[in-house]
Design a protein around this motif. Sequence first.
Motif, PDB file in Angstrom:
ATOM      1  N   GLU A  21       0.852  -1.196   0.000  1.00  0.00           N
ATOM      2  CA  GLU A  21       0.000   0.000   0.000  1.00  0.00           C
ATOM      3  C   GLU A  21       0.884   1.242   0.000  1.00  0.00           C
ATOM      4  O   GLU A  21       1.734   1.409   0.867  1.00  0.00           O
ATOM      5  N   ILE A  22       0.682   2.077  -1.017  1.00  0.00           N
ATOM      6  CA  ILE A  22       1.449   3.311  -1.181  1.00  0.00           C
ATOM      7  C   ILE A  22       0.517   4.499  -0.959  1.00  0.00           C
ATOM      8  O   ILE A  22      -0.550   4.580  -1.586  1.00  0.00           O
ATOM      9  N   LYS A  23       0.918   5.417  -0.073  1.00  0.00           N
ATOM     10  CA  LYS A  23       0.070   6.567   0.233  1.00  0.00           C
ATOM     11  C   LYS A  23       0.832   7.876   0.065  1.00  0.00           C
ATOM     12  O   LYS A  23       1.855   8.092   0.729  1.00  0.00           O
ATOM     13  N   ASP A  24       0.366   8.723  -0.840  1.00  0.00           N
ATOM     14  CA  ASP A  24       0.855  10.097  -1.013  1.00  0.00           C
ATOM     15  C   ASP A  24       2.379  10.170  -1.117  1.00  0.00           C
ATOM     16  O   ASP A  24       3.035  10.944  -0.419  1.00  0.00           O
ATOM     17  N   ILE A  66       9.853   1.188  -2.413  1.00  0.00           N
ATOM     18  CA  ILE A  66       9.165   0.080  -1.743  1.00  0.00           C
ATOM     19  C   ILE A  66      10.140  -0.796  -0.961  1.00  0.00           C
ATOM     20  O   ILE A  66       9.827  -1.261   0.139  1.00  0.00           O
ATOM     21  N   VAL A  67      11.344  -1.017  -1.511  1.00  0.00           N
ATOM     22  CA  VAL A  67      12.324  -1.876  -0.835  1.00  0.00           C
ATOM     23  C   VAL A  67      13.392  -1.077  -0.084  1.00  0.00           C
ATOM     24  O   VAL A  67      14.376  -1.628   0.385  1.00  0.00           O
ATOM     25  N   GLY A  68      13.188   0.235   0.033  1.00  0.00           N
ATOM     26  CA  GLY A  68      14.103   1.049   0.821  1.00  0.00           C
ATOM     27  C   GLY A  68      15.413   1.397   0.154  1.00  0.00           C
ATOM     28  O   GLY A  68      16.357   1.830   0.822  1.00  0.00           O
ATOM     29  N   ILE A  77       4.563   3.878   3.075  1.00  0.00           N
ATOM     30  CA  ILE A  77       4.686   2.634   2.304  1.00  0.00           C
ATOM     31  C   ILE A  77       4.482   1.467   3.257  1.00  0.00           C
ATOM     32  O   ILE A  77       5.255   1.303   4.214  1.00  0.00           O
ATOM     33  N   TYR A  78       3.440   0.694   3.008  1.00  0.00           N
ATOM     34  CA  TYR A  78       3.170  -0.483   3.830  1.00  0.00           C
ATOM     35  C   TYR A  78       3.369  -1.746   2.987  1.00  0.00           C
ATOM     36  O   TYR A  78       2.812  -1.875   1.897  1.00  0.00           O
ATOM     37  N   VAL A  79       4.175  -2.659   3.503  1.00  0.00           N
ATOM     38  CA  VAL A  79       4.390  -3.955   2.867  1.00  0.00           C
ATOM     39  C   VAL A  79       4.230  -5.016   3.954  1.00  0.00           C
ATOM     40  O   VAL A  79       4.839  -4.898   5.029  1.00  0.00           O
ATOM     41  N   PHE A  80       3.408  -6.027   3.690  1.00  0.00           N
ATOM     42  CA  PHE A  80       3.103  -7.044   4.708  1.00  0.00           C
ATOM     43  C   PHE A  80       2.583  -6.372   5.988  1.00  0.00           C
ATOM     44  O   PHE A  80       2.913  -6.779   7.106  1.00  0.00           O
TER      45      PHE A  80
END
Length: 258
Positions: A21-24, A66-68, A77-80
């Motif tokens: 999930e990607i926000k702003d 996403i992977v930093g 950025i939310y992953v898992f």
Amino acid sequence: MKKETENTAEVKASKKKAIIEIKDLHKTFGKKNHILKGVNFTVNKGEDLVILGRSGSGKSVTIKCIVGLISPDKGEIYVFDENVLELQKKELNEMRVRIGFLFQSGALYDSMTVRENLAFTLRKHKPDLTSKEVEKEVLEALDNVGLVDAVDKMPSELSGGMRKRIGLARTLILKPEIILYDEPTTGLDTITSREISELILDIKHKQKTTAIIITHDMACAKLTADRIIVLKEGIIHAEGTYEELEKSEDEWVRSFFE
């Protein structure tokens, strides 16, 4: 019958669960090069999402955030279900093991054989494996991309398509839940490009992966995408299936399909 209905509902619900999930999301390089200007999207578990956009639109920047590998200026950025931007180095590295990243070049070590390339990655993240276990995992990963016979070759002996496959095998060896593909078919001929696209689909079904695929190759997009988002001037300009966007009333969106 009721139980079957409930089970079906559970399966559908799990498939809809957002795994990314990607926000702003905002990112500027230098003082004026504002690449991302508020990007928002989600990727559901088991989904292959294709990102389209002109060069410089922020596609690669987005997946590196996403992977930093790149830090955004603003956004979440939310992953898992974890906020990537709040993770400590150790936690981030643990997450990265669950995320495969296929670079444009395949990024193989030229001084190592195919076997050594794959084994190096495996030993780095799973140091407790025995030599026999490492060999088994290496051959299994190569079998997944149809290149077991190339195990003792050097990268310089491989064609562009083979290098992509080996790069993908090295990604798969850690059994990632998410794979980020950065231009997986760039520089390949039409037949090899299709083979790589079909391999992406095959991996999705065999390994149950979730993927983001950045591509300019519309044949690849058509074959692999469950959904497509189109970046323009730092924001998401359009979203839909291949068929929906191909028929878009937006002339700029349609230009990708011509």
